[in-house]
Design an enzyme around this catalytic site. Structure first.
Site, short mmCIF file in Angstrom:
data_model
loop_
_atom_site.label_atom_id
_atom_site.label_comp_id
_atom_site.label_asym_id
_atom_site.label_seq_id
_atom_site.Cartn_x
_atom_site.Cartn_y
_atom_site.Cartn_z
N CYS A 43 0.86 -1.20 0.00
CA CYS A 43 0.00 0.00 0.00
C CYS A 43 0.89 1.24 0.00
O CYS A 43 2.00 1.24 0.54
CB CYS A 43 -0.91 0.00 1.23
SG CYS A 43 -2.06 1.40 1.25
N ASP A 45 0.45 3.75 1.68
CA ASP A 45 0.44 4.31 3.03
C ASP A 45 1.87 4.57 3.53
O ASP A 45 2.71 3.67 3.49
CB ASP A 45 -0.28 3.34 3.98
CG ASP A 45 -0.62 3.99 5.31
OD1 ASP A 45 0.31 4.47 5.99
OD2 ASP A 45 -1.81 4.03 5.67
N ARG A 47 3.09 4.72 6.27
CA ARG A 47 3.53 3.98 7.47
C ARG A 47 3.97 2.56 7.17
O ARG A 47 4.28 1.80 8.09
CB ARG A 47 2.39 3.98 8.51
CG ARG A 47 2.02 5.38 8.99
CD ARG A 47 0.68 5.38 9.68
NE ARG A 47 -0.42 5.07 8.74
CZ ARG A 47 -1.71 5.01 9.08
NH1 ARG A 47 -2.04 5.23 10.35
NH2 ARG A 47 -2.63 4.74 8.19
N HIS A 99 -2.23 -3.99 4.96
CA HIS A 99 -2.04 -3.59 6.36
C HIS A 99 -3.39 -3.30 6.99
O HIS A 99 -4.30 -2.76 6.35
CB HIS A 99 -1.12 -2.37 6.47
CG HIS A 99 -1.69 -1.11 5.87
ND1 HIS A 99 -2.25 -0.12 6.64
CD2 HIS A 99 -1.81 -0.70 4.58
CE1 HIS A 99 -2.68 0.85 5.85
NE2 HIS A 99 -2.42 0.53 4.59
N CYS A 102 -6.23 -0.10 6.79
CA CYS A 102 -5.96 0.49 5.48
C CYS A 102 -7.08 1.46 5.07
O CYS A 102 -8.25 1.08 4.97
CB CYS A 102 -5.81 -0.61 4.42
SG CYS A 102 -5.39 0.03 2.79
CO CO Z 1 -3.47 1.22 2.97
#
Ligand code: CO
Length: 211
Positions: A43, A45, A47, A99, A102
């Site tokens: 992803c 993302d 993090r 994750h 998400c």
């Molecule tokens: Co995500």
């Protein structure tokens, strides 16, 4: 006052200096070739940085990231990454890593119009629809979205197996596709044990016989 992005340049200079202090040939060696064993589909993302959470170095993982770690069969960006990783770099493992928590998956569970992103999230809605009985039996909203994160990873593993690129590789060599989920609040990766490694793992309708 320095702009915030200047910190990135300064950090980079320090990082490069540190690497060279450990090994004066570090960048010279890395620049010659890359031989990663893994393709990472993760992803976007911020993090979930592939190298950092897996303790790997530059050169070890070929990375593709998008919203909710999707494998979309009309996505030429992803397909190009996949083809290059499998046919040129000869990666041995493809890892789909979702994750928990998400944002893409949570948004896909809602009914808000997100503009262009709708078209992307639609693919996740299809996964929801396929498993809606199981998902709707989960009362807790967070637990339900976390389960969809897992089911979505599993679906993307299967989507990879459906590509001619993966099936062609399977004819000649070993290639494993793994499904993992990373916990933002624990830092731990969970293996979902949905690994696919041969054509028999895939429903017959998706198999190509003449590759
Ligand atoms: Co995500």
């Amino acid at each position: 006052m320095l702009a915030s992005y200047n910190r990135l340049i300064t950090n980079n200079a320090n990082w490069a200096k540190e690497k060279l202090a450990n090994d004066p040939e570090y960048f010279k060696k890395l620049s010659l070739r890359q031989t990663p064993e893994f393709l990472w589909v993760g992803c976007s993302d911020s993090r979930v940085p592939a190298n950092e959470i897996t303790g790997t170095d530059p050169g070890e993982i070929f990375v593709h990231r998008n919203i909710a770690n999707m494998v979309v069969h009309t996505d030429f960006n992803f397909l190009s990454v996949l083809q290059y990783a499998v046919e040129v770099l000869h990666v041995k493992h493809i890892i789909v890593c979702g994750h928990y928590g998400c944002g893409g998956v949570i948004a896909a569970m809602g009914r808000n119009d997100t503009g262009l992103v709708n078209k992307w999230l639609r693919n996740i809605k299809e996964v929801y629809e396929k498993h809606h009985l199981e998902l709707e039996a989960i009362e807790d909203e967070k637990a339900r979205s976390n389960r969809l994160v897992e089911l979505n990873v599993e679906e993307q593993v299967r989507n990879l197996a459906k590509t001619s690129i993966v099936q062609k590789a399977w004819k000649n060599r070993t290639l494993q596709i793994h499904g993992w989920v990373y916990g933002l609040d624990t830092g731990q990766i969970k293996d979902l044990h949905v690994m696919m490694h041969e054509i028999e793992d895939l429903e017959p309708i998706f198999r190509y016989d003449n590759l």
